[in-house]
Design a protein around this motif. Structure first.
Motif, PDB file in Angstrom:
ATOM      1  N   TRP A 181       1.128  -1.489   0.139  1.00 33.80           N
ATOM      2  CA  TRP A 181       0.090  -0.195   0.284  1.00 33.80           C
ATOM      3  C   TRP A 181       0.260   1.299   0.240  1.00 33.80           C
ATOM      4  N   SER A 182       1.752   1.355   0.895  1.00 29.09           N
ATOM      5  CA  SER A 182       3.366   2.311   0.416  1.00 29.09           C
ATOM      6  C   SER A 182       3.475   2.804  -0.548  1.00 29.09           C
ATOM      7  N   ALA A 183       3.275   1.645  -1.527  1.00 35.51           N
ATOM      8  CA  ALA A 183       3.309   1.591  -2.993  1.00 35.51           C
ATOM      9  C   ALA A 183       2.719   2.441  -3.486  1.00 35.51           C
ATOM     10  N   VAL A 184       1.353   1.901  -3.673  1.00 29.19           N
ATOM     11  CA  VAL A 184       0.089   2.321  -4.756  1.00 29.19           C
ATOM     12  C   VAL A 184      -0.273   3.236  -3.931  1.00 29.19           C
ATOM     13  N   LEU A 185      -0.748   3.054  -2.977  1.00 31.19           N
ATOM     14  CA  LEU A 185      -1.287   4.304  -2.535  1.00 31.19           C
ATOM     15  C   LEU A 185      -2.070   5.349  -3.841  1.00 31.19           C
ATOM     16  N   PRO A 186      -1.073   6.514  -4.251  1.00 27.62           N
ATOM     17  CA  PRO A 186      -1.274   7.050  -5.313  1.00 27.62           C
ATOM     18  C   PRO A 186      -2.227   6.566  -5.970  1.00 27.62           C
ATOM     19  N   PHE A 187      -2.485   4.765  -6.949  1.00 23.44           N
ATOM     20  CA  PHE A 187      -3.280   4.874  -7.854  1.00 23.44           C
ATOM     21  C   PHE A 187      -4.503   4.775  -7.292  1.00 23.44           C
ATOM     22  N   ASP A 188      -4.294   4.397  -6.013  1.00 21.36           N
ATOM     23  CA  ASP A 188      -5.727   4.662  -5.173  1.00 21.36           C
ATOM     24  C   ASP A 188      -6.620   5.405  -5.091  1.00 21.36           C
ATOM     25  N   VAL A 189      -6.014   6.606  -4.561  1.00 27.12           N
ATOM     26  CA  VAL A 189      -6.317   8.353  -4.603  1.00 27.12           C
ATOM     27  C   VAL A 189      -7.161   8.164  -6.289  1.00 27.12           C
ATOM     28  N   ALA A 190      -6.093   7.876  -7.251  1.00 26.78           N
ATOM     29  CA  ALA A 190      -6.994   8.726  -7.864  1.00 26.78           C
ATOM     30  C   ALA A 190      -8.681   7.709  -8.474  1.00 26.78           C
ATOM     31  N   LYS A 191      -8.150   6.016  -7.915  1.00 27.73           N
ATOM     32  CA  LYS A 191      -9.474   5.381  -8.147  1.00 27.73           C
ATOM     33  C   LYS A 191     -10.788   6.043  -7.860  1.00 27.73           C
ATOM     34  N   VAL A 251      -5.468  12.387 -13.390  1.00 23.08           N
ATOM     35  CA  VAL A 251      -5.964  12.802 -12.201  1.00 23.08           C
ATOM     36  C   VAL A 251      -4.813  12.706 -10.936  1.00 23.08           C
ATOM     37  N   LEU A 252      -4.199  11.836 -11.225  1.00 21.54           N
ATOM     38  CA  LEU A 252      -2.934  12.426  -9.739  1.00 21.54           C
ATOM     39  C   LEU A 252      -2.693  13.892  -9.984  1.00 21.54           C
ATOM     40  N   ARG A 253      -2.025  14.480 -11.572  1.00 25.32           N
ATOM     41  CA  ARG A 253      -1.500  15.281 -11.536  1.00 25.32           C
ATOM     42  C   ARG A 253      -2.348  16.278 -11.401  1.00 25.32           C
ATOM     43  N   SER A 254      -3.507  16.023 -10.846  1.00 22.50           N
ATOM     44  CA  SER A 254      -4.429  17.712 -11.404  1.00 22.50           C
ATOM     45  C   SER A 254      -4.827  17.358  -9.849  1.00 22.50           C
ATOM     46  N   ALA A 306      -3.555  19.604  -4.142  1.00 27.10           N
ATOM     47  CA  ALA A 306      -3.121  19.383  -2.988  1.00 27.10           C
ATOM     48  C   ALA A 306      -1.517  19.095  -2.453  1.00 27.10           C
ATOM     49  N   GLY A 307      -0.577  19.238  -3.160  1.00 24.87           N
ATOM     50  CA  GLY A 307       0.175  18.432  -3.346  1.00 24.87           C
ATOM     51  C   GLY A 307       0.272  16.996  -3.183  1.00 24.87           C
ATOM     52  N   LEU A 308       1.722  16.453  -2.779  1.00 20.65           N
ATOM     53  CA  LEU A 308       2.410  14.848  -2.571  1.00 20.65           C
ATOM     54  C   LEU A 308       1.190  14.493  -1.510  1.00 20.65           C
ATOM     55  N   LYS A 309       1.176  15.757   0.015  1.00 16.65           N
ATOM     56  CA  LYS A 309       0.152  15.299   0.754  1.00 16.65           C
ATOM     57  C   LYS A 309      -1.772  14.038   0.266  1.00 16.65           C
ATOM     58  N   GLY A 310      -2.189  15.166  -1.241  1.00 14.16           N
ATOM     59  CA  GLY A 310      -3.453  14.518  -1.397  1.00 14.16           C
ATOM     60  C   GLY A 310      -3.047  13.173  -2.631  1.00 14.16           C
ATOM     61  N   CYS A 311      -1.864  13.208  -3.021  1.00 16.52           N
ATOM     62  CA  CYS A 311      -1.711  12.108  -3.226  1.00 16.52           C
ATOM     63  C   CYS A 311      -2.094  10.978  -2.777  1.00 16.52           C
ATOM     64  N   TYR A 312      -1.391  10.627  -1.476  1.00 18.30           N
ATOM     65  CA  TYR A 312      -1.072   9.477  -0.374  1.00 18.30           C
ATOM     66  C   TYR A 312      -2.115  10.350   0.840  1.00 18.30           C
ATOM     67  N   ALA A 313      -3.646  10.644   0.292  1.00 24.62           N
ATOM     68  CA  ALA A 313      -4.201  11.051   1.492  1.00 24.62           C
ATOM     69  C   ALA A 313      -5.381   9.794   1.917  1.00 24.62           C
ATOM     70  N   GLY A 314      -5.319   9.500   3.129  1.00 25.87           N
ATOM     71  CA  GLY A 314      -5.541   8.753   3.380  1.00 25.87           C
ATOM     72  C   GLY A 314      -4.357   7.630   3.900  1.00 25.87           C
ATOM     73  N   LEU A 315      -2.941   8.059   3.835  1.00 23.74           N
ATOM     74  CA  LEU A 315      -2.798   7.430   4.784  1.00 23.74           C
ATOM     75  C   LEU A 315      -2.472   6.746   6.139  1.00 23.74           C
ATOM     76  N   GLY A 316      -2.327   7.326   6.781  1.00 24.60           N
ATOM     77  CA  GLY A 316      -2.637   6.888   8.249  1.00 24.60           C
ATOM     78  C   GLY A 316      -3.303   5.215   8.104  1.00 24.60           C
ATOM     79  N   PRO A 317      -4.753   5.526   7.910  1.00 21.71           N
ATOM     80  CA  PRO A 317      -5.561   4.234   8.347  1.00 21.71           C
ATOM     81  C   PRO A 317      -5.385   3.345   7.134  1.00 21.71           C
ATOM     82  N   THR A 318      -4.444   3.932   5.571  1.00 20.15           N
ATOM     83  CA  THR A 318      -4.351   2.805   5.219  1.00 20.15           C
ATOM     84  C   THR A 318      -3.610   1.566   5.441  1.00 20.15           C
ATOM     85  N   ILE A 319      -2.267   2.603   5.657  1.00 19.18           N
ATOM     86  CA  ILE A 319      -1.163   2.121   6.729  1.00 19.18           C
ATOM     87  C   ILE A 319      -1.323   1.233   8.733  1.00 19.18           C
TER      88      ILE A 319
END
Length: 304
Positions: A229-239, A257-260, A265-278
């Motif tokens: 999940w550390s590796a693919v979370l950005p794809f999950d956010v986009a999904k 979508v990730l570029r947008s 929201a910056g890099l933090k936005g691409c990793y939104a939900g990182l806490g509960p995901t990990i």
């Protein structure tokens, strides 16, 4: 006859892994999806963190709110995990051929995992679309009451009715990327850690202990899940963004979508939900591996 039955048993073991994953991990997944939806939207309510989001759900909806959309998850993950673990095991067996040694080999693990991930992405995409759309309803929802769904079945029917059959497969590219890359990382970490630990216990009295096997399953599955999940979370956010958007003309290219999101929201936005995901990744994937290995042992399948 016996070989065919063995293949059948591997799919049953995979199904048990999927059920265990949802039972343990769905509440964390609900929090993750809400964070991804609200904390990447320009006008969205921003939760402080995963704990804040979870407490809001518990205060207004109770435990039931954390399991919103779980029905489609149980059905989807049972079938998905059955396919994933079954296909992975069979592909690995095929690629290994007559190789005598059982050391993990990336040239066998990675293509086996990616092939399985590609197949299951077609099953996961529609079930996760329904799950995500159900999860963003309820507490602090941005979804108008008139657009809310009564059940997962109602969500699926309304989606097909309003968006056509292709609508239920929205987010397919992001799901495919996430599943191929994620499973390659997960099984590589799992197989190497498992082999390393078992090698160290080779001459130990603890080698064949049930509790030791379970402990190894918890550790290897949990760490594999975190790596995945550390590796693919950005794809999950986009999904999540693609699948929960009410606009039929929304961008479906996950990279765009990730570029947008990055612009907003910056890099933090691409990793939104990182806490509960990990936090979810360790127990959910540990439960999956323990259930898988235990089921195989009960069904008489020998692990290499």
């Amino acid at each position: 006859m016996g070989e065919g039955l063995g293949v059948y048993k591997e799919y049953i073991a995979g199904m048990m892994a999927g059920l265990a994953t949802v039972a343990v991990g769905h509440p964390f997944d609900t929090v993750k999806v809400k964070l991804q939806k609200h904390n990447t939207d320009v006008k969205g309510l921003r939760y402080k963190n995963g704990l804040h989001c979870a407490s809001r759900i518990l205060q207004t909806e109770g435990v039931k709110g954390l399991y919103r959309g779980a029905t489609s998850s149980f059905l989807g993950m049972a079938f998905e995990s059955s396919l994933m673990f079954g296909i992975y095991s069979q592909a690995k067996l095929f690629l290994r051929g007559d190789l005598g040694d059982d050391r993990p080999r990336p040239e066998i693990i990675v293509p086996s995992a990616m092939f399985g991930g590609a197949i299951v992405s077609f099953v996961l995409c529609p079930t996760e679309l329904v799950k995500c759309r159900m999860q963003i309803q309820g507490t602090d929802s941005l979804v108008p009451n008139i657009r809310r769904y009564n059940s997962p079945l109602d969500c699926a029917v309304q989606t097909v009715k309003n968006e056509g059959v292709t609508g239920i497969f929205r987010g397919g590219s992001a799901t495919l990327l996430r599943e191929c890359a994620g499973n390659a990382v997960f099984f590589t970490v799992y197989e190497y850690l498992r082999y390393s630990i078992h090698s160290r216990l080779e001459d130990s009295k603890l080698k064949d202990g049930y509790l030791v096997d379970m402990g190894i399953g918890v550790l290897t599955g949990g760490l594999g899940g975190i790596a995945c999940w550390s590796a693919v979370l950005p794809f999950d956010v986009a999904k999540t963004i693609i699948q929960t958007s009410p606009d039929k003309a929304t961008e479906t290219n996950p990279l765009k979508v990730l570029r947008s999101i990055h612009k907003r929201a910056g890099l933090k936005g691409c990793y939104a939900g990182l806490g509960p995901t990990i936090v979810r990744a360790f127990p959910a994937n540990a439960a999956a591996i323990v259930a898988w290995e235990f089921s195989m042992k009960m069904l008489g399948i020998k692990r290499d």
